[in-house]
Write a protein that holds these residues in place. Sequence first.
Motif, PDB file in Angstrom:
ATOM      1  N   GLY A   1       1.275   4.409  -2.734  1.00 16.43           N
ATOM      2  CA  GLY A   1       0.951   5.757  -2.322  1.00 16.43           C
ATOM      3  C   GLY A   1      -0.413   5.906  -1.694  1.00 16.43           C
ATOM      4  O   GLY A   1      -0.957   7.016  -1.633  1.00 16.43           O
ATOM      5  N   ASN A   2      -0.987   4.825  -1.223  1.00 22.42           N
ATOM      6  CA  ASN A   2      -2.333   4.885  -0.645  1.00 22.42           C
ATOM      7  C   ASN A   2      -2.404   3.867   0.495  1.00 22.42           C
ATOM      8  O   ASN A   2      -2.791   2.721   0.288  1.00 22.42           O
ATOM      9  CB  ASN A   2      -3.382   4.581  -1.722  1.00 22.42           C
TER      10      ASN A   2
ATOM     11  N   LEU B   1     -10.000   3.814   1.089  1.00 19.07           N
ATOM     12  CA  LEU B   1      -9.074   4.863   1.497  1.00 19.07           C
ATOM     13  C   LEU B   1      -9.150   6.061   0.546  1.00 19.07           C
ATOM     14  O   LEU B   1      -9.097   7.229   0.980  1.00 19.07           O
ATOM     15  CB  LEU B   1      -7.646   4.312   1.519  1.00 19.07           C
ATOM     16  N   ARG B   2      -9.260   5.785  -0.746  1.00 16.55           N
ATOM     17  CA  ARG B   2      -9.311   6.878  -1.704  1.00 16.55           C
ATOM     18  C   ARG B   2     -10.570   7.722  -1.508  1.00 16.55           C
ATOM     19  O   ARG B   2     -10.576   8.933  -1.694  1.00 16.55           O
ATOM     20  CB  ARG B   2      -9.258   6.320  -3.131  1.00 16.55           C
TER      21      ARG B   2
ATOM     22  N   ALA C   1      -8.180  -0.280  -0.378  1.00 13.35           N
ATOM     23  CA  ALA C   1      -7.494   0.815  -1.066  1.00 13.35           C
ATOM     24  C   ALA C   1      -8.512   1.772  -1.663  1.00 13.35           C
ATOM     25  O   ALA C   1      -8.348   3.011  -1.603  1.00 13.35           O
ATOM     26  CB  ALA C   1      -6.569   0.256  -2.135  1.00 13.35           C
TER      27      ALA C   1
ATOM     28  N   GLY D   1     -10.146   9.155   2.557  1.00 10.78           N
ATOM     29  CA  GLY D   1      -8.940   9.858   2.960  1.00 10.78           C
ATOM     30  C   GLY D   1      -8.321   9.265   4.203  1.00 10.78           C
ATOM     31  O   GLY D   1      -8.697   8.208   4.696  1.00 10.78           O
TER      32      GLY D   1
ATOM     33  N   TRP E   1       0.816  -1.202   0.000  1.00  6.68           N
ATOM     34  CA  TRP E   1       0.000   0.000   0.000  1.00  6.68           C
ATOM     35  C   TRP E   1       0.859   1.265   0.000  1.00  6.68           C
ATOM     36  O   TRP E   1       0.571   2.244  -0.693  1.00  6.68           O
ATOM     37  CB  TRP E   1      -0.921   0.019   1.220  1.00  6.68           C
TER      38      TRP E   1
END
Length: 854
Positions: A679-680, A844-845, A841, A848, A675
Amino acid sequence: MNGDGDEAASAAAHEALVSRLEALLAEGRGCDDPVLLSQLLAALHEARREAKSARLRYRELFNAVPDPVSLIDTDGRIVDLNIAGEKAYGRPREELVGRLVHAINPDLPDDHMAPVLEALARDQTHVVEVYNMRQDGTRFPVEVHSARFVDGAQQFIIAVARDLTRRREAEQNYNALLSAMDKGVLVQDHEGRVLSANAAGMRLLGLDEDRDVTAGLHWQDWLVVDHRGWPIRFGEMPPLRALKTGKFVQSTLLGLYHVQRKQLTWVTATSVPQFRPGEDTPYQVISLFSDVTELKRDSALFLRTQALARIGGWEWDGGRGRLYLTDETLRIIGRSDDPPVNLEDALMHVVPADRGKVEAALESVLRDGGAFDMEIQMRSPDGRSHWARLIGQSEGRAPMTARITGILQDITQRRQIEEALRSQARTDALTGLFNRDGVLTELERRVAEGREGVTVVYIDLDRFKLVNDLLGHAAGDQLLVNAARRLEACVGEQDVLARFGGDEFLVLADTRRDPAAGERLAELITRAFGEGFRYAGEEFTITTSVGLARFPEHGKTVQQLVNNADAAMYAAKHRGRNTWQNFTPELARQQHDRVQVEAQLRRALDNGEFRLVYQPLVDLADGRVRSAEALIRWFNPILGEQPPDHFINHAETTGDIVRIGAWVIQAACRQMAAWIAAGNAPGRIAVNVSYRQFLNEELLQVVGQALAENQLPGERLELEFTERVLIEDAPDTVRTFEGLRQLGVVLTIDDFGEGYSALNYLRRLPIHGLKLSQGFLRGVPGNDSDAAICQAVAGIAQALGLEVVAEGVESSAQREFLLGLGIRTGQGFLFSAALDPDALAAYLRQNGGAPLHG
């Protein structure tokens, strides 16, 4: 004609014919006499036959010798070998003939023939002990006798090799026997000089066993006296008398007084002279001697040896029908004042259960000879029972001489000691109850007898380990003793109670007359533990979980009965403890499923059947993701998808959780690194760690290796553990926590409040946060008790500077309540279920990331 005379006459006739022919040839005349030629031809054929017969006789005689025989020329070359030699060396005659004797004895020196030829030149036989070699290279000891063998003008050596293997083995056995004997053995030459002594002899003579007896034993240091105390000269001692007379000197009592040590030792000695074959004077003498000092010190003690050993003698003369008993035998059977008049009268003192085998043994020995040795139970005229060892041996089988002699030994004390030892081996030292081996032996006996009406009652003390860990082993031991006393008050006289191990007990309940007695006993036991226990002024409650299995309905073997009662006990424990449960077919199915799950679980990691999903932990105020918790899932091709709470419990029980847990840590760190590379990533990844992993010394290594291989800083990893970890082993726990702190790993107590909350550990250990159990969150905000607990946990955490995470947040009302307590982080279905890596993931996007605190 026959015999030597015929052979001589035939030889003379042949010589006369040859002389006539030689004379004719000498005169230059031929021989035209057909009669003479015919006679010469017949003589020639007869000579050939005799030569062939002689060769056959030689070969038959040569091969008839059972030992290897070699015919050797004066250069040491093998000329002939008999069949015994072929077998002994494992090589055919043709392979050895013509070769030097080194072929069968490569260790011989080059000049080995010189001493042989020298002995033969003196018309002597040469004898030597060497090692000959077989074809496979192995060697065996032989004694080679070499003698001259002349064949016409040729001279040979005939060597007979006598295999010494058995003799060497006998010598070794003899030496081993001498070393093992408890009697002293002394060997002296024909002049009385000591040659050797065995270990027992060295000890009896006061010499070190590793010392040379010839150097250590000096007769001038000893004063030897006879049984009356009168001195004996050296020449009058039993060995010298045996050498002088050539006869045995048996059982002579001697006193050996060592002048320097001022020590008197009484011995009985028997001396046996030894003769070489063909000689009539002994070349050495062997003496056997035993230490009888204790007996000699007191002649009364010597005479009462039988009584002290409780050994009596007896003899049954079958021809005369008479029985002879010594005084000690009469005392053993209790008939000193009224001796039995015959065998039948004496046998009445053998209990009926043993009388038949005694009568059968007597009859067998009288009929076939031999001996017997048995232990029997006897009963005295006053009714007292005791044990005896009865030994008998036949002295003859001819009519009117059939006689059996033997001994009768009182072994009551020995049997009592043996029974006490057996009882001790079957007894639990702490509680005084039967132990595991004792109760299983008793159950095995009852099952072997096919005795119906046996119910196995399996008892486990609920939460005993918690008390033991909190208050120490002394408190735990006292609790077990008190529990044993309560159980003893519950069981019946025909029941067998045992401590089965740890905090588990087992009862063999006698339910022959009342099939429901087992259930009533179980109910009685659960009620008996309703009252609390006290220790050091503190009172605590210990309940029981009880399982029952009946023979033969619930099992036909010991193992089945115990396993099924155990399964029923665990079913009772899962129902809430403090209750009992009968074994049922459903439990059998569950037990089978448990075994199947454990078998598949053991291979699941190697088969790649586990995967991880991740549940986000969010900021309760704005829903932004702060971290994620790794949760394990298991899909088995045979069992299908398995619930985590189901298989994790099995893994805890079997110990497989250690390997599985290490894999989870490695996999979670690997995913976190992926991850981050994309970058996430959440701020931290949390992993649940079992208390068994904390007990394993490899946890620090596993965590450190996972962080290093995935290039993660320690603060990116969070380990969640239950409160049980805190009380398993304080010194090891502190060391493990300190090592994890040095790695920078975040440590959180999971399900805080469900177990024993050791506030002292919260202060002393590097713990970063608490997870509030969802069991307390379900009732808020409506349930005042649950709300109060949540407020208390939040207050403790805030006072100690610890972060609090709420599990199982499922409603907005719960979120608002938690925010009101100052709890900022939570997880639950209100926000998201557990997601696979790609889905997290994406989550998360969308949501945030929030900064981490603490």
